[in-house]
Design a protein around this motif. Structure first.
Motif, PDB file in Angstrom:
ATOM      1  N   ASP A  58      -9.261  54.188  75.986  1.00  0.00           N
ATOM      2  CA  ASP A  58      -8.412  55.258  75.476  1.00  0.00           C
ATOM      3  C   ASP A  58      -7.860  54.595  74.194  1.00  0.00           C
ATOM      4  O   ASP A  58      -7.411  53.366  74.329  1.00  0.00           O
ATOM      5  CB  ASP A  58      -7.367  55.705  76.522  1.00  0.00           C
ATOM      6  CG  ASP A  58      -7.829  56.739  77.233  1.00  0.00           C
ATOM      7  OD1 ASP A  58      -8.948  57.356  77.050  1.00  0.00           O
ATOM      8  OD2 ASP A  58      -6.906  57.142  78.136  1.00  0.00           O
ATOM      9  N   HIS A  59      -7.881  55.372  73.038  1.00  0.00           N
ATOM     10  CA  HIS A  59      -7.380  54.715  71.566  1.00  0.00           C
ATOM     11  C   HIS A  59      -6.501  55.869  70.935  1.00  0.00           C
ATOM     12  O   HIS A  59      -6.857  56.852  71.009  1.00  0.00           O
ATOM     13  CB  HIS A  59      -8.620  54.405  70.895  1.00  0.00           C
ATOM     14  CG  HIS A  59      -8.191  53.550  69.521  1.00  0.00           C
ATOM     15  ND1 HIS A  59      -8.086  52.431  69.494  1.00  0.00           N
ATOM     16  CD2 HIS A  59      -8.171  54.088  68.171  1.00  0.00           C
ATOM     17  CE1 HIS A  59      -7.805  52.174  68.337  1.00  0.00           C
ATOM     18  NE2 HIS A  59      -7.650  53.091  67.753  1.00  0.00           N
ATOM     19  N   PRO A  60      -5.390  55.727  71.080  1.00  0.00           N
ATOM     20  CA  PRO A  60      -4.363  56.547  70.310  1.00  0.00           C
ATOM     21  C   PRO A  60      -4.884  56.960  68.914  1.00  0.00           C
ATOM     22  O   PRO A  60      -5.577  56.096  68.155  1.00  0.00           O
ATOM     23  CB  PRO A  60      -3.010  55.832  70.132  1.00  0.00           C
ATOM     24  CG  PRO A  60      -2.888  54.517  71.201  1.00  0.00           C
ATOM     25  CD  PRO A  60      -4.622  54.390  71.226  1.00  0.00           C
ATOM     26  N   PRO A  61      -4.688  58.013  68.371  1.00  0.00           N
ATOM     27  CA  PRO A  61      -5.109  58.591  67.124  1.00  0.00           C
ATOM     28  C   PRO A  61      -4.053  57.961  65.932  1.00  0.00           C
ATOM     29  O   PRO A  61      -3.465  58.829  65.386  1.00  0.00           O
ATOM     30  CB  PRO A  61      -5.086  60.157  67.258  1.00  0.00           C
ATOM     31  CG  PRO A  61      -3.791  60.359  68.173  1.00  0.00           C
ATOM     32  CD  PRO A  61      -4.010  59.093  69.268  1.00  0.00           C
ATOM     33  N   TYR A  62      -4.397  56.816  65.670  1.00  0.00           N
ATOM     34  CA  TYR A  62      -3.522  56.241  64.646  1.00  0.00           C
ATOM     35  C   TYR A  62      -3.818  56.765  63.305  1.00  0.00           C
ATOM     36  O   TYR A  62      -2.835  56.701  62.496  1.00  0.00           O
ATOM     37  CB  TYR A  62      -3.560  54.527  64.795  1.00  0.00           C
ATOM     38  CG  TYR A  62      -3.251  54.005  65.762  1.00  0.00           C
ATOM     39  CD1 TYR A  62      -1.763  54.172  66.287  1.00  0.00           C
ATOM     40  CD2 TYR A  62      -3.887  52.907  66.511  1.00  0.00           C
ATOM     41  CE1 TYR A  62      -1.242  53.468  67.513  1.00  0.00           C
ATOM     42  CE2 TYR A  62      -3.449  52.367  67.636  1.00  0.00           C
ATOM     43  CZ  TYR A  62      -2.007  52.484  68.014  1.00  0.00           C
ATOM     44  OH  TYR A  62      -1.621  51.707  69.184  1.00  0.00           O
ATOM     45  N   TRP A  63      -4.939  57.257  63.387  1.00  0.00           N
ATOM     46  CA  TRP A  63      -5.398  57.812  61.984  1.00  0.00           C
ATOM     47  C   TRP A  63      -4.614  59.016  61.475  1.00  0.00           C
ATOM     48  O   TRP A  63      -4.766  59.484  60.231  1.00  0.00           O
ATOM     49  CB  TRP A  63      -6.916  58.164  62.014  1.00  0.00           C
ATOM     50  CG  TRP A  63      -7.340  58.971  63.318  1.00  0.00           C
ATOM     51  CD1 TRP A  63      -7.643  58.637  64.384  1.00  0.00           C
ATOM     52  CD2 TRP A  63      -7.241  60.440  63.206  1.00  0.00           C
ATOM     53  NE1 TRP A  63      -8.009  59.604  65.161  1.00  0.00           N
ATOM     54  CE2 TRP A  63      -7.619  60.711  64.540  1.00  0.00           C
ATOM     55  CE3 TRP A  63      -6.884  61.474  62.382  1.00  0.00           C
ATOM     56  CZ2 TRP A  63      -7.491  62.146  64.912  1.00  0.00           C
ATOM     57  CZ3 TRP A  63      -6.838  62.737  62.907  1.00  0.00           C
ATOM     58  CH2 TRP A  63      -7.149  63.070  64.047  1.00  0.00           C
ATOM     59  N   ALA A  64      -3.986  59.941  62.498  1.00  0.00           N
ATOM     60  CA  ALA A  64      -3.385  60.943  62.212  1.00  0.00           C
ATOM     61  C   ALA A  64      -2.021  60.629  61.731  1.00  0.00           C
ATOM     62  O   ALA A  64      -1.087  61.653  61.424  1.00  0.00           O
ATOM     63  CB  ALA A  64      -3.228  61.821  63.493  1.00  0.00           C
ATOM     64  N   TYR A  65      -1.477  59.354  61.672  1.00  0.00           N
ATOM     65  CA  TYR A  65      -0.130  59.123  61.370  1.00  0.00           C
ATOM     66  C   TYR A  65      -0.128  58.199  60.131  1.00  0.00           C
ATOM     67  O   TYR A  65      -1.040  57.359  59.724  1.00  0.00           O
ATOM     68  CB  TYR A  65       0.628  58.317  62.323  1.00  0.00           C
ATOM     69  CG  TYR A  65       0.578  59.448  63.573  1.00  0.00           C
ATOM     70  CD1 TYR A  65       1.865  60.298  63.706  1.00  0.00           C
ATOM     71  CD2 TYR A  65      -0.236  59.241  64.616  1.00  0.00           C
ATOM     72  CE1 TYR A  65       1.815  61.160  65.045  1.00  0.00           C
ATOM     73  CE2 TYR A  65      -0.096  60.361  65.704  1.00  0.00           C
ATOM     74  CZ  TYR A  65       0.781  61.097  65.851  1.00  0.00           C
ATOM     75  OH  TYR A  65       0.820  61.972  67.089  1.00  0.00           O
ATOM     76  N   ARG A  66       1.221  58.058  59.364  1.00  0.00           N
ATOM     77  CA  ARG A  66       1.266  57.581  57.952  1.00  0.00           C
ATOM     78  C   ARG A  66       1.868  56.260  58.580  1.00  0.00           C
ATOM     79  O   ARG A  66       3.175  55.804  58.556  1.00  0.00           O
ATOM     80  CB  ARG A  66       1.988  58.205  57.267  1.00  0.00           C
ATOM     81  CG  ARG A  66       1.670  59.642  56.662  1.00  0.00           C
ATOM     82  CD  ARG A  66       0.275  59.638  56.270  1.00  0.00           C
ATOM     83  NE  ARG A  66      -1.062  59.469  56.729  1.00  0.00           N
ATOM     84  CZ  ARG A  66      -1.519  60.141  57.608  1.00  0.00           C
ATOM     85  NH1 ARG A  66      -1.029  61.440  57.807  1.00  0.00           N
ATOM     86  NH2 ARG A  66      -2.489  59.712  58.329  1.00  0.00           N
ATOM     87  N   TRP A  67       1.245  55.023  58.497  1.00  0.00           N
ATOM     88  CA  TRP A  67       1.848  53.543  58.850  1.00  0.00           C
ATOM     89  C   TRP A  67       1.884  52.972  57.464  1.00  0.00           C
ATOM     90  O   TRP A  67       1.390  53.206  56.417  1.00  0.00           O
ATOM     91  CB  TRP A  67       0.750  52.963  59.467  1.00  0.00           C
ATOM     92  CG  TRP A  67       0.205  53.644  60.638  1.00  0.00           C
ATOM     93  CD1 TRP A  67      -0.910  54.256  60.827  1.00  0.00           C
ATOM     94  CD2 TRP A  67       0.875  53.470  61.768  1.00  0.00           C
ATOM     95  NE1 TRP A  67      -0.927  54.797  62.375  1.00  0.00           N
ATOM     96  CE2 TRP A  67       0.320  54.293  62.952  1.00  0.00           C
ATOM     97  CE3 TRP A  67       2.014  52.962  62.609  1.00  0.00           C
ATOM     98  CZ2 TRP A  67       0.689  54.500  64.106  1.00  0.00           C
ATOM     99  CZ3 TRP A  67       2.566  53.219  63.878  1.00  0.00           C
ATOM    100  CH2 TRP A  67       1.627  53.883  64.427  1.00  0.00           C
ATOM    101  N   ALA A  68       3.069  52.349  57.544  1.00  0.00           N
ATOM    102  CA  ALA A  68       3.650  51.582  56.300  1.00  0.00           C
ATOM    103  C   ALA A  68       2.730  50.843  55.681  1.00  0.00           C
ATOM    104  O   ALA A  68       2.563  50.707  54.354  1.00  0.00           O
ATOM    105  CB  ALA A  68       5.006  50.967  56.580  1.00  0.00           C
ATOM    106  N   GLY A  69       1.988  49.723  56.265  1.00  0.00           N
ATOM    107  CA  GLY A  69       1.144  48.917  55.569  1.00  0.00           C
ATOM    108  C   GLY A  69      -0.011  49.472  54.772  1.00  0.00           C
ATOM    109  O   GLY A  69      -0.352  49.311  53.526  1.00  0.00           O
ATOM    110  N   GLY A  70      -0.530  50.719  55.219  1.00  0.00           N
ATOM    111  CA  GLY A  70      -1.434  51.346  54.465  1.00  0.00           C
ATOM    112  C   GLY A  70      -0.877  52.175  53.137  1.00  0.00           C
ATOM    113  O   GLY A  70      -1.623  52.176  52.336  1.00  0.00           O
ATOM    114  N   THR A  71       0.033  52.683  53.739  1.00  0.00           N
ATOM    115  CA  THR A  71       0.985  53.429  52.746  1.00  0.00           C
ATOM    116  C   THR A  71       1.281  52.378  51.263  1.00  0.00           C
ATOM    117  O   THR A  71       1.125  52.976  50.146  1.00  0.00           O
ATOM    118  CB  THR A  71       2.361  53.880  53.329  1.00  0.00           C
ATOM    119  OG1 THR A  71       2.084  54.825  54.044  1.00  0.00           O
ATOM    120  CG2 THR A  71       3.175  54.829  52.095  1.00  0.00           C
TER     121      THR A  71
END
Length: 229
Positions: A58-71
């Motif tokens: 199981d892998h949370p859908p991190y791709w659907a959220y705006r994380w600060a590092g990528g931002t």
């Protein structure tokens, strides 16, 4: 600072692309309004989507959220397009593909987005299409591989756990030895290798973990420096 755990996931759906189209909103990214992304919202029902990584976990859908590092990496690249223009760029742990999209907008010659989450690869391609740029995607764990044939690697938000952080640093060491430049974006997570980093720019941006601003701490873009001889 650790990435928060998200809701329990349901059984994987047969057509995640259709689910994304029907249930997520296309929105400008906070602090990077030039980039539009399919974004989770309170009624998106991501728990119904289900998500497994390449290991079947199981892998949370991190791709659907705006994380600060990528931002902050995306913001930095768009503000300093000469950093990537004409280069071959790899976005490691790409998630939504925001960093790769920024590099493509800044005229990188090629962009490859890499993630172990199959849905992240799908979302990255969909987000690239919304932004009218071309990227390639790879769904694979490459941290034990030889350095890729690229000029630059961008790494956002991968230092949230000791095991993954250790593997990332080892991989980046091999890459810098091969002459590849490495940029890191991070809001100061627990396992960030500060002693190996030279700060390039700081930003105050939200870090999205549950669809709302979880943190407004100052985040930064760093140059990962080669391991001392």
């Amino acid at each position: 600072m650790k990435k928060p755990k998200l809701a329990h996931l349901g059984a994987p759906l047969a057509d995640p692309r259709a689910f994304i189209l029907e249930n997520l909103h296309i929105l400008p990214t906070p602090a990077v309004a030039e980039i539009l992304l399919y974004t989770a919202h309170p009624a998106s029902g991501l728990g119904k989507l289900g998500n497994q990584d390449i290991y079947g976990n199981d892998h949370p859908p991190y791709w659907a959220y705006r994380w600060a590092g990528g931002t902050v990496l995306a913001r930095y690249i768009l503000d300093h397009p000469a950093m990537v223009a004409g280069l071959h760029v790899l976005d490691l742990g790409a998630g939504s593909g925001i960093v790769g999209i920024a590099a493509a907008k800044a005229q990188a010659t090629t962009v490859v987005c890499v993630d172990t989450d199959p849905y992240a690869a799908i979302a990255s391609r969909m987000n690239a299409a919304v932004n009218a740029v071309n990227i390639d995607t790879i769904c694979k764990d490459i941290l034990d591989d030889d350095p890729p044939e690229v000029d630059m690697i961008a790494v956002g938000d991968l230092f949230y756990a000791s095991d993954i952080a250790g593997r990332v640093v080892s991989y980046l060491d091999r890459c810098t030895t091969a002459g590849i430049k490495v940029l890191i974006g991070d809001p100061g997570r627990e396992y960030l290798p500060h002693h190996r980093l030279r700060i390039l720019s700081k930003y105050s941006v939200p870090d999205f973990g549950n669809g709302s601003a979880a943190s407004t701490d100052t985040s930064a873009v760093y140059l990962f420096e080669s391991k001392p001889a």
